[in-house]
Write a protein that holds these residues in place. Structure first.
Motif, PDB file in Angstrom:
ATOM      1  N   VAL A  73      39.898 -11.661  -8.711  1.00 35.11           N
ATOM      2  CA  VAL A  73      40.806 -12.690  -8.193  1.00 35.11           C
ATOM      3  C   VAL A  73      40.621 -13.960  -9.003  1.00 35.11           C
ATOM      4  O   VAL A  73      39.490 -14.349  -9.307  1.00 35.11           O
ATOM      5  N   GLU A 101      44.242 -10.063  -8.675  1.00 40.40           N
ATOM      6  CA  GLU A 101      45.173 -10.859  -7.884  1.00 40.40           C
ATOM      7  C   GLU A 101      45.103 -12.338  -8.247  1.00 40.40           C
ATOM      8  O   GLU A 101      44.076 -12.822  -8.727  1.00 40.40           O
ATOM      9  N   TRP A 103      45.706 -16.073  -6.433  1.00 40.05           N
ATOM     10  CA  TRP A 103      45.829 -16.772  -5.154  1.00 40.05           C
ATOM     11  C   TRP A 103      46.159 -18.234  -5.385  1.00 40.05           C
ATOM     12  O   TRP A 103      45.854 -18.792  -6.450  1.00 40.05           O
ATOM     13  N   GLN A 115      56.054 -19.861  -4.444  1.00 38.21           N
ATOM     14  CA  GLN A 115      55.090 -19.009  -3.761  1.00 38.21           C
ATOM     15  C   GLN A 115      55.152 -17.551  -4.201  1.00 38.21           C
ATOM     16  O   GLN A 115      54.149 -16.839  -4.135  1.00 38.21           O
ATOM     17  N   ASP A 119      49.979 -13.764  -5.493  1.00 33.03           N
ATOM     18  CA  ASP A 119      49.796 -12.600  -4.630  1.00 33.03           C
ATOM     19  C   ASP A 119      49.401 -12.989  -3.215  1.00 33.03           C
ATOM     20  O   ASP A 119      49.602 -12.214  -2.273  1.00 33.03           O
ATOM     21  N   ARG A 120      48.823 -14.175  -3.074  1.00 32.55           N
ATOM     22  CA  ARG A 120      48.400 -14.614  -1.751  1.00 32.55           C
ATOM     23  C   ARG A 120      48.413 -16.133  -1.688  1.00 32.55           C
ATOM     24  O   ARG A 120      47.998 -16.791  -2.648  1.00 32.55           O
ATOM     25  N   ILE A 121      48.907 -16.677  -0.575  1.00 32.35           N
ATOM     26  CA  ILE A 121      48.983 -18.121  -0.352  1.00 32.35           C
ATOM     27  C   ILE A 121      48.066 -18.485   0.804  1.00 32.35           C
ATOM     28  O   ILE A 121      48.078 -17.834   1.858  1.00 32.35           O
ATOM     29  N   PHE A 122      47.269 -19.541   0.603  1.00 36.82           N
ATOM     30  CA  PHE A 122      46.395 -20.042   1.657  1.00 36.82           C
ATOM     31  C   PHE A 122      46.911 -21.398   2.118  1.00 36.82           C
ATOM     32  O   PHE A 122      47.109 -22.303   1.311  1.00 36.82           O
ATOM     33  N   TYR A 133      36.710 -11.652   2.462  1.00 36.71           N
ATOM     34  CA  TYR A 133      36.792 -10.940   1.188  1.00 36.71           C
ATOM     35  C   TYR A 133      35.399 -10.541   0.697  1.00 36.71           C
ATOM     36  O   TYR A 133      35.245  -9.612  -0.087  1.00 36.71           O
TER      37      TYR A 133
END
Length: 462
Positions: A73, A101, A103, A115, A119-122, A133
């Motif tokens: 990541v 990935e 993020w 966005q 692959d992932r939004i926090f 994780y």
């Protein structure tokens, strides 16, 4: 094996760090210098999840070199005006073939238009979301506060002070229309007192006696804030905060009295530099109807009375102000800025009204006037990005430059310096002046760029 995770800020090929005061002043020499040398969010992540690697303001080549190491990541922590460079970094990561990935986090990740590049939004503070994780769980009441050490300097590269940053709560529930925090974290979470005491102790052991509380709204949790103030007093720290005027106005006399409170053991008043020294306030505007328009939930006269109270006690004042409301004109702004300058604040941040993604202000300005700007660099509070009905973009930027010269003139840093030295002598005599002088020498001896970030020693999780 644990996953390989790298979190990074935006790259920065310019060797000079972002200077907060420099961005709000127009004099090259007659001002203070407050550089951004670390990412608070990444330091919190590293403190609580030490398995991750962090990269702060690398050059683009340094970033690409780290990509070549191979990662499960790569995460990006950024602000809106850094979006273009972050998307370059995203493309480089995809093209490298060495990253799993991607993020995104921090306020820049709230932008819907980008966005889908991740692959992932926090959203919000991510320690609890990232920990699983690595097969762990972190609750809000388990978050450890990392040491965050910064300095104030002059444009001549001479450091003036060394201080520790502290967040006692994170998030804000006020709900101002212009602010992204209601989307990012609308429920303030107190940082555990045990963690705060550990970081205060860390600072004190290294002779760092000044703490700047960077909460968006210190006092949001009144009982927690009171205990924090007691801790700072117990350790003899000098401190300031950012808070709402209604809270400050009630607490200033109490905090000032604490500076000269007799020692319980000896009955003598202390002769030392410590205690509350000033505050930052969101003034935003000097007209009540405009404060109501942005849902500020404060009275103009209350704000001004708080400023006067701070100055009555010889305390520091930082003010945040906004120009470019829809009914502002060049003429009205010249009068308003003259009134603002007459307050003689130590530091004044003047911003152009800027709609930010996922705020009520964005929706309202876009619907009524239109947001024309497509270059994310210009969403930095210093450019007009929407169709103002009375002032064109170039003229608004000229007004901003004039405003910054007006509120932060050549005498401002001299006036502030005089106040600091005067108070040192007032509370502790020559010993107080020696103490302030020692801040200068400590700051210029301290290593602000160690090979590894400062961290508290880990303790067993409850």
């Amino acid at each position: 094996m644990p996953p390989k995770v790298l979190f990074t800020t935006v790259y920065k090929d310019d060797p000079e760090p972002y200077d907060y005061i420099g961005s709000n002043a127009r004099s090259k020499w007659f001002r203070f210098h407050w550089p951004r040398i670390q990412s608070f969010g990444l330091r919190f992540l590293k403190q609580n999840i030490p398995e991750i690697e962090i990269l702060e303001y690398p050059t683009f080549e340094e970033y690409k070199k780290r990509l070549a190491e191979g990662w499960d990541v790569v995460g990006f922590s950024f602000y809106l005006n850094e979006t273009c460079e972050i998307l370059e970094m995203v493309e480089a990561a995809r093209a490298s073939g060495t990253v799993g990935e991607l993020w995104a986090g921090n306020y820049g990740a709230l932008t819907p238009q980008i966005q889908d590049r991740f692959d992932r939004i926090f959203e919000g503070y991510a320690e609890g979301a990232v920990a699983p994780y690595f097969g762990r769980k972190i609750e809000q009441n388990q978050v450890l506060h990392p040491p965050l050490i910064e300095y104030l300097a002059t444009p001549f590269k001479k450091k003036l002070n060394i201080y520790g940053i502290m967040f006692t709560t994170r998030g804000c529930g006020v709900g101002c229309k212009f602010c992204q925090t209601p989307k990012f974290c609308n429920r303030p979470h107190p940082v555990p007192l045990e963690s705060l005491e550990r970081v205060i102790s860390y600072y004190k052991e290294r002779q760092i006696n000044v703490v700047v509380i960077e909460d968006e709204n210190f006092g949001a949790n009144r009982r927690h804030a009171d205990r924090v103030v007691e801790l700072l007093d117990e350790y003899g720290m000098v401190w300031g905060c950012m808070a709402r005027a209604d809270y400050l106005r009630k607490k200033i006399p109490e905090w000032v009295e604490m500076r000269t409170r007799p020692d319980p053991a000896t009955g003598r008043k202390p002769r030392m530099v410590k205690g509350f020294t000033g505050a930052a306030i969101g003034i935003e505007n000097l007209h009540q109807d405009k404060l109501d328009e942005i849902n500020k939930k404060e009275g103009t006269e209350d704000v001004l009375e708080t400023v006067r109270l701070l100055q009555k006690y010889g305390l520091g004042t930082v003010g945040y102000y906004m120009i470019g409301f829809p009914d502002d004109t060049k003429e009205s702004l010249r009068k308003d800025i003259a009134d603002l300058a007459s307050l003689k604040l130590d530091i004044t941040q003047v911003c152009i009204m800027t709609p930010l993604p996922q705020t009520k202000l964005w929706d309202e300005l876009d619907a009524e006037y239109g947001i024309f700007e497509e270059d994310w660099h210009r969403f930095d509070m210093k450019h007009l990005v929407w169709n103002h009905p009375k002032i064109p973009p170039a003229e608004m930027e000229e007004i901003l430059s004039w405003s910054l010269r007006k509120v932060y003139n050549r005498l401002t840093p001299l006036r502030t310096s005089y106040r600091v030295w005067k108070n040192a002598y007032r509370y502790a005599g020559l010993a107080g002046m020696k103490e302030v002088a020692s801040y200068v020498s400590r700051a210029n001896r301290f290593d602000f760029h160690p090979e590894k970030p400062w961290l508290l020693e880990p303790e067993a999780r409850r």
